[in-house]
Scaffold this motif. Structure first.
Motif, PDB file in Angstrom:
ATOM      1  N   ASN A   1      -4.788 -45.373 -83.712  1.00  0.00           N
ATOM      2  CA  ASN A   1      -5.739 -44.195 -82.498  1.00  0.00           C
ATOM      3  C   ASN A   1      -5.005 -43.646 -81.529  1.00  0.00           C
ATOM      4  O   ASN A   1      -4.646 -42.726 -80.894  1.00  0.00           O
ATOM      5  N   CYS A   2      -3.691 -44.410 -81.032  1.00  0.00           N
ATOM      6  CA  CYS A   2      -2.925 -43.947 -80.113  1.00  0.00           C
ATOM      7  C   CYS A   2      -1.352 -43.891 -80.549  1.00  0.00           C
ATOM      8  O   CYS A   2      -0.292 -44.039 -79.460  1.00  0.00           O
TER       9      CYS A   2
ATOM     10  N   SER B   1     -29.605 -25.867 -88.544  1.00  0.00           N
ATOM     11  CA  SER B   1     -29.685 -26.881 -90.217  1.00  0.00           C
ATOM     12  C   SER B   1     -29.336 -28.339 -89.864  1.00  0.00           C
ATOM     13  O   SER B   1     -28.855 -28.810 -89.190  1.00  0.00           O
ATOM     14  N   ASN B   2     -29.696 -28.765 -90.612  1.00  0.00           N
ATOM     15  CA  ASN B   2     -29.026 -30.730 -90.858  1.00  0.00           C
ATOM     16  C   ASN B   2     -27.363 -30.404 -91.803  1.00  0.00           C
ATOM     17  O   ASN B   2     -27.343 -31.530 -91.921  1.00  0.00           O
ATOM     18  N   GLU B   3     -27.271 -29.499 -91.913  1.00  0.00           N
ATOM     19  CA  GLU B   3     -25.779 -30.058 -92.687  1.00  0.00           C
ATOM     20  C   GLU B   3     -24.902 -29.290 -91.874  1.00  0.00           C
ATOM     21  O   GLU B   3     -25.062 -29.189 -90.820  1.00  0.00           O
ATOM     22  N   SER B   4     -23.197 -30.177 -91.956  1.00  0.00           N
ATOM     23  CA  SER B   4     -22.542 -30.154 -91.684  1.00  0.00           C
ATOM     24  C   SER B   4     -21.824 -30.215 -92.078  1.00  0.00           C
ATOM     25  O   SER B   4     -20.715 -29.908 -93.629  1.00  0.00           O
ATOM     26  N   LEU B   5     -20.649 -28.904 -91.506  1.00  0.00           N
ATOM     27  CA  LEU B   5     -19.764 -28.153 -92.201  1.00  0.00           C
ATOM     28  C   LEU B   5     -18.096 -29.347 -91.319  1.00  0.00           C
ATOM     29  O   LEU B   5     -18.325 -29.105 -89.915  1.00  0.00           O
ATOM     30  N   LEU B   6     -17.924 -30.047 -92.211  1.00  0.00           N
ATOM     31  CA  LEU B   6     -16.907 -31.169 -91.269  1.00  0.00           C
ATOM     32  C   LEU B   6     -15.264 -30.811 -92.028  1.00  0.00           C
ATOM     33  O   LEU B   6     -14.690 -30.357 -92.565  1.00  0.00           O
ATOM     34  N   TYR B   7     -14.516 -31.529 -90.775  1.00  0.00           N
ATOM     35  CA  TYR B   7     -13.437 -30.719 -90.478  1.00  0.00           C
ATOM     36  C   TYR B   7     -12.832 -32.263 -90.768  1.00  0.00           C
ATOM     37  O   TYR B   7     -12.533 -32.762 -89.424  1.00  0.00           O
ATOM     38  N   LEU B   8     -12.133 -32.433 -91.290  1.00  0.00           N
ATOM     39  CA  LEU B   8     -11.378 -34.095 -91.297  1.00  0.00           C
ATOM     40  C   LEU B   8      -9.557 -33.895 -90.287  1.00  0.00           C
ATOM     41  O   LEU B   8      -9.021 -32.578 -90.714  1.00  0.00           O
ATOM     42  N   LYS B   9      -9.877 -34.205 -89.009  1.00  0.00           N
ATOM     43  CA  LYS B   9      -8.901 -33.949 -88.489  1.00  0.00           C
ATOM     44  C   LYS B   9      -8.015 -34.900 -87.408  1.00  0.00           C
ATOM     45  O   LYS B   9      -9.042 -36.141 -87.335  1.00  0.00           O
TER      46      LYS B   9
ATOM     47  N   GLU C   1     -16.197 -40.497 -87.205  1.00  0.00           N
ATOM     48  CA  GLU C   1     -15.448 -41.233 -87.415  1.00  0.00           C
ATOM     49  C   GLU C   1     -16.433 -41.403 -88.803  1.00  0.00           C
ATOM     50  O   GLU C   1     -17.302 -41.693 -89.055  1.00  0.00           O
ATOM     51  N   MET C   2     -15.664 -42.133 -90.329  1.00  0.00           N
ATOM     52  CA  MET C   2     -15.969 -41.994 -91.541  1.00  0.00           C
ATOM     53  C   MET C   2     -14.844 -41.771 -92.352  1.00  0.00           C
ATOM     54  O   MET C   2     -13.679 -42.105 -92.326  1.00  0.00           O
TER      55      MET C   2
ATOM     56  N   LYS D   1     -10.258 -45.056 -92.358  1.00  0.00           N
ATOM     57  CA  LYS D   1     -11.113 -44.242 -91.566  1.00  0.00           C
ATOM     58  C   LYS D   1     -10.434 -42.874 -90.758  1.00  0.00           C
ATOM     59  O   LYS D   1      -9.332 -43.246 -89.917  1.00  0.00           O
ATOM     60  N   VAL D   2     -11.110 -41.646 -90.542  1.00  0.00           N
ATOM     61  CA  VAL D   2     -10.969 -40.908 -89.875  1.00  0.00           C
ATOM     62  C   VAL D   2     -11.350 -40.115 -88.919  1.00  0.00           C
ATOM     63  O   VAL D   2     -12.835 -40.775 -88.908  1.00  0.00           O
ATOM     64  N   GLN D   3     -10.959 -39.236 -88.170  1.00  0.00           N
ATOM     65  CA  GLN D   3     -11.859 -39.293 -87.242  1.00  0.00           C
ATOM     66  C   GLN D   3     -12.614 -37.742 -87.929  1.00  0.00           C
ATOM     67  O   GLN D   3     -11.833 -36.544 -88.352  1.00  0.00           O
ATOM     68  N   VAL D   4     -13.738 -36.982 -88.037  1.00  0.00           N
ATOM     69  CA  VAL D   4     -14.213 -35.719 -88.555  1.00  0.00           C
ATOM     70  C   VAL D   4     -14.921 -34.684 -87.334  1.00  0.00           C
ATOM     71  O   VAL D   4     -15.719 -35.665 -86.694  1.00  0.00           O
TER      72      VAL D   4
END
Length: 480
Positions: A167-168, A112-120, A85-86, A67-70
């Motif tokens: 997470n911490c 739009s309904n699109e998502s430009l996602l960046y895993l950080k 989170e996904m 599970k990661v923060q995007v």
């Protein structure tokens, strides 16, 4: 409004000596790009296809359930990008689907309904400790922040977080992000910011290319509004000359970071970053004696702001100062007691290193480099804590030094510091640290009852002087 570029970031080869890196970049707080540091990294093989692209199927197969923060690069939430989170598998599925579609810019995705996602901020090292994706380069090994979090919680109230919660856990991250499409070169990106705690950071491109725009701390006020409350979000599209009148005067340094290059971003440098190609990077935030003062200055600034926000309830609040500190911990990531305990433990760990160098505190020094390095650390600590005295007295703080020394976590920290110092002295040093030689007995005996408890920064200075004064004459020119 156009961005004024005043120069590029210097590049050096990774075979430069550690002392030269400290002198030319760390002490001067200057950014630099370093080549030749990633040749033997496992990540550079496993995570990259033969065509030089991210090996997305490898991540799905081996790490897909994580599970990661995007971050959604097309949607703003307060001062940052909106996050969700996904799983890694879902993120990669979105990446593959999105890359096959047209999207002219990040801002157009907002409509739009699109998502430009960046895993950080993927805590990959903590989550997969047996998979050694890389080794921290020598230049960045003196990392007090992550050494500390390997042994301790950040917060003084250790019940406030689960020590095993990823997470911490640390500030070692993996980032993964795509470009929009071949025709439009602005891909996933990170808004303008200075790093957490005003730490240093280093970022290594495992694959892909990034464009960095960096602003010197001496110009940072130019990207804030008239009241110095909020900074510019996007230096390319989102700047109001009315709200941010100084931004058009800022002179930026530009850097195109290539695959297998590492960039060092020092404390207080504001920067905005975009992925020009599909990119995977490894990033650490870190601080040590060289930039400890930056951390304190940020804490003091954020404390004054936190106090100002709730000043109107001071008269009806039973523990106004406690509330300020709780808010500071939430907003900044640590508060005054957290930071002071951090400093105390590192003071003790450095003093322990000194005691381990000489027998009975009076015999010939075995390792001049380690002695000088450690004494310099303590001198920096003393300088920082001297600025803290007026702010810690009212917190009712007390730490029993001898209890700290008896804890296994402190021994773990001392061992890690010892290994780090030996690596800094000798890059090829690969021997296992003999833990049987780590004994706090002599160190405990050197601390008498007069300095066995620390109530204030002044008490910590007295403790450092008490233990180290007799040693300073032995260690030559480095003085406390």
């Amino acid at each position: 409004m156009g961005v004024k570029i005043g120069g590029e970031i210097e590049r050096i080869n990774g075979n430069e000596l550690y002392e030269e890196f400290v002198k030319n970049y760390l002490e001067k707080n200057q950014p630099v790009v370093i080549t030749g540091l990633m040749d033997d990294w496992r990540a550079c093989n496993d995570w990259v296809t033969k065509d030089g692209l991210p090996n997305l199927s490898f991540f799905s197969l081996n790490f897909g359930k994580s599970k990661v923060q995007v971050a959604d690069c097309g949607r703003r939430e307060f001062t940052d990008q909106k996050r969700v989170e996904m799983s890694v598998s879902d993120f990669i599925g979105n990446w593959v689907d999105f890359s096959s579609k047209e999207c002219s810019s990040a801002s157009s995705c907002e409509d739009s309904n699109e998502s430009l996602l960046y895993l950080k901020d993927w805590h990959f090292v903590r989550e997969y400790p047996d998979y050694i994706a890389y080794t921290t380069p020598l230049f960045f090994l003196d990392d007090w922040l992550n050494l500390y979090l390997d042994s301790y919680n950040m917060h003084m109230d250790e019940t406030s977080q689960d020590k095993n919660e990823v997470n911490c856990s640390d500030y070692r991250f993996v980032y993964m992000g795509s470009k929009v499409n071949v025709d439009y070169p602005v891909g996933t990106w990170t808004p303008l910011h200075a790093d957490v705690f005003r730490s240093h950071s280093w970022s290594a491109n495992v694959c892909g290319r990034k464009k960095w725009l960096l602003l010197s701390p001496s110009q940072s006020q130019l990207v804030f509004d008239r009241h110095m409350k909020s900074s510019v979000y996007d230096i390319f599209e989102d700047v109001s000359e009315t709200k941010f009148p100084g931004c058009n005067k800022a002179i930026w340094l530009e850097c195109i970071q290539e695959q297998n290059e590492v960039i060092f971003v020092p404390s207080g440098w504001y920067h905005q970053v975009q992925n020009m190609e599909d990119t995977i990077s490894i990033n650490h935030n870190w601080f040590n004696a060289h930039n400890l003062s930056w951390v304190w200055k940020l804490l003091l600034k954020d404390y004054n702001e936190a106090k100002g926000y709730i000043e109107d309830i001071r008269d009806i609040c039973d523990d106004f100062e406690g509330l300020c500190q709780r808010n500071l911990a939430i907003n900044t990531g640590m508060n005054f007691p957290d930071f002071f305990i951090f400093i105390i433990r590192f003071s003790l760990a450095n003093l322990f290193q000194l005691c381990s160098l000489v027998k009975d505190h009076k015999i010939k020094v075995h390792d001049p480099f380690m002695a000088q390095h450690t004494m310099s650390n303590l001198a920096s600590i003393k300088q920082v804590v001297s600025d803290m005295e007026n702010f810690l007295q009212k917190l009712g703080f007390c730490l029993d030094v001898k209890e700290v020394l008896k804890k296994p976590d402190f021994m773990k920290l001392c061992i890690a510091m010892g290994v780090t110092c030996r690596r800094l002295r000798d890059e090829q040093w690969k021997h296992n640290f003999d833990t049987t030689e780590v004994d706090c007995g002599d160190f405990l005996h050197s601390i008498d009852d007069s300095c066995g408890k620390v109530y204030s920064p002044n008490d910590l200075v007295k403790l450092i002087n008490h233990v180290a004064t007799d040693l300073s004459a032995i260690f030559g020119e480095v003085k406390l």
